[in-house]
Design a protein around this motif. Structure first.
Motif, PDB file in Angstrom:
ATOM      1  N   UNK A 135       0.863  -1.181   0.000  1.00  0.00           N
ATOM      2  CA  UNK A 135       0.000   0.000   0.000  1.00  0.00           C
ATOM      3  C   UNK A 135       0.900   1.232   0.000  1.00  0.00           C
ATOM      4  N   UNK A 136       0.337   2.376  -0.393  1.00  0.00           N
ATOM      5  CA  UNK A 136       1.107   3.614  -0.448  1.00  0.00           C
ATOM      6  C   UNK A 136       0.518   4.628   0.536  1.00  0.00           C
ATOM      7  N   UNK A 169       9.601   6.008   3.925  1.00  0.00           N
ATOM      8  CA  UNK A 169       8.741   5.055   4.605  1.00  0.00           C
ATOM      9  C   UNK A 169       7.297   5.099   4.130  1.00  0.00           C
ATOM     10  N   UNK A 170       7.097   5.392   2.854  1.00  0.00           N
ATOM     11  CA  UNK A 170       5.748   5.514   2.301  1.00  0.00           C
ATOM     12  C   UNK A 170       5.124   4.150   2.013  1.00  0.00           C
ATOM     13  N   UNK A 171       5.963   3.172   1.644  1.00  0.00           N
ATOM     14  CA  UNK A 171       5.423   1.845   1.335  1.00  0.00           C
ATOM     15  C   UNK A 171       5.000   1.117   2.609  1.00  0.00           C
ATOM     16  N   UNK A 172       3.908   0.379   2.489  1.00  0.00           N
ATOM     17  CA  UNK A 172       3.364  -0.388   3.616  1.00  0.00           C
ATOM     18  C   UNK A 172       3.103  -1.797   3.119  1.00  0.00           C
ATOM     19  N   UNK A 173       3.857  -2.767   3.639  1.00  0.00           N
ATOM     20  CA  UNK A 173       3.701  -4.142   3.151  1.00  0.00           C
ATOM     21  C   UNK A 173       2.527  -4.841   3.846  1.00  0.00           C
ATOM     22  N   UNK A 174       1.729  -5.510   3.056  1.00  0.00           N
ATOM     23  CA  UNK A 174       0.651  -6.351   3.580  1.00  0.00           C
ATOM     24  C   UNK A 174       1.246  -7.737   3.773  1.00  0.00           C
ATOM     25  N   UNK A 175       1.487  -8.112   5.006  1.00  0.00           N
ATOM     26  CA  UNK A 175       2.135  -9.390   5.304  1.00  0.00           C
ATOM     27  C   UNK A 175       1.192 -10.547   4.989  1.00  0.00           C
ATOM     28  N   UNK A 176       1.693 -11.518   4.203  1.00  0.00           N
ATOM     29  CA  UNK A 176       0.853 -12.645   3.782  1.00  0.00           C
ATOM     30  C   UNK A 176       1.224 -13.922   4.534  1.00  0.00           C
TER      31      UNK A 176
END
Length: 356
Positions: A88-89, A349-356
């Motif tokens: 996500x951004x 730090x703009x990217x936000x990882x969706x942990x799978x």
């Protein structure tokens, strides 16, 4: 405010529309994924959020959203990189803004854990809808509506928060020419222009249709008091390049605090591109165009990221912008999208990882 902290409820669809969907021939915003998130507010608290198969919702004709317009929304995107990671951004900005918008319309604040836990779980369940490839994304639409069955003119006591998702391709709208508004306004001081209120967008359709009849694709809104200052382009923030300097209007009661807008300003400062956040007058831009000093205009927003504007009209006069090889619009779009797709360093730090 009381918050029900019980776990997220999940009801998975037994079938998927994905196999029947032509992901290479998408029209923006027409196709939706297999699931949606729904959460109701009753008796002073938000109930347990629920992920369920995408489908109709039932509302009574007396639901207050139909009568008093208590409705706000957000626009976000999810991206998949070449390693199948989902990103996500700047989602914190969208979460904050939907609650800022809601507060202006007397809608109760939605809890942060509900928002992020629900959104991440929804994206993991529908992850196959997120296509890899530069320009492909999943458009995410969180929204809140008033659902109390009552037509008295007062804030609702019941609400429904939802998130729906729509697969999207690279956005291209063809050449865009805009008309500087001389009479219509998008918002006024003390109003709801800074909020993503549904009614803001309904009110702009008629003036935009009139502009289209004159051969323009969008309106650049001017301030309600004097119509002397340029504020937004259609549903997007707007930037002007005069010489090598970038200009954009400051946020206010009338202007949306756009995530793409603030990201461009940050990148401009990083790459030593002069940027001024101040009032931009119609007169200034018209004169710059006449002198050949107006090099670029572009809109900035989630759907298109950056949308170049090739010309504008004002008081019956039309201006065409020069065709440049190296544009600020393409520079910023490339920088932003490479961060979004995990193809470049994310210094902020703009990217936000969706942990799978």
């Amino acid at each position: 405010m009381k918050t029900d902290t019980s776990s997220l409820e999940i009801i998975k669809s037994t079938t998927s529309k994905l196999d029947q969907t032509k992901l290479d021939k998408l029209v923006f915003g027409e196709i939706f994924t297999d699931h949606m998130l729904e959460c109701d507010y009753e008796n002073g608290k938000w109930k347990t959020p629920k992920i369920k198969p995408y489908g109709p919702i039932e509302l009574m004709p007396s639901a207050k959203v139909f009568h008093y317009g208590q409705a706000v929304f957000e626009g976000m995107k999810a991206f998949k990189d070449e390693d199948d990671k989902i990103w996500l951004f700047r989602p914190e900005e969208n979460f904050k803004r939907i609650n800022v918008s809601g507060a202006r319309l007397a809608i109760p604040e939605f809890p942060k854990d509900y928002f992020f836990n629900g959104l991440e779980e929804l994206l993991k369940i529908d992850k196959e809808w997120i296509q890899k490839g530069f320009g492909n994304s999943l458009y995410i639409r969180p929204f809140v509506i008033a659902t109390e069955e009552c037509v008295s003119a007062a804030p609702s006591t019941k609400y429904k928060f939802m998130i729906i998702c729509s697969p999207a391709q690279a956005y291209y709208s063809g050449e865009v020419r805009v008309k500087f508004s001389e009479t219509f306004s998008r918002a006024a001081d003390g109003g709801v222009g800074y909020a993503k209120a549904a009614g803001n967008y309904a009110a702009q359709f008629h003036p935009t249709n009139l502009a289209k009849e004159e051969g323009f694709q969008q309106i650049v809104w001017t301030d309600a008091n004097t119509h002397e200052y340029l504020e937004e382009a259609g549903t997007m923030n707007i930037f002007f390049r005069v010489g090598d300097k970038l200009l954009t209007a400051p946020t206010s009661d009338r202007i949306l605090d756009g995530v793409t807008r603030k990201s461009i300003i940050t990148l401009a400062e990083e790459f030593n591109i002069p940027v001024e956040v101040r009032k931009v007058s119609v007169k200034e831009i018209v004169e710059a165009a006449r002198k050949g000093e107006l090099k670029e205009m572009f809109g900035a927003g989630t759907a298109a990221v950056i949308n170049p504007i090739v010309g504008f009209g004002h008081k019956g006069e039309k201006f065409e912008l020069p065709k440049l090889e190296d544009t600020y619009a393409s520079f910023f779009k490339d920088k932003l999208m490479k961060i979004q797709y995990n193809q470049a360093e994310d210094r902020y730090g703009w990217r936000y990882e969706v942990k799978q």
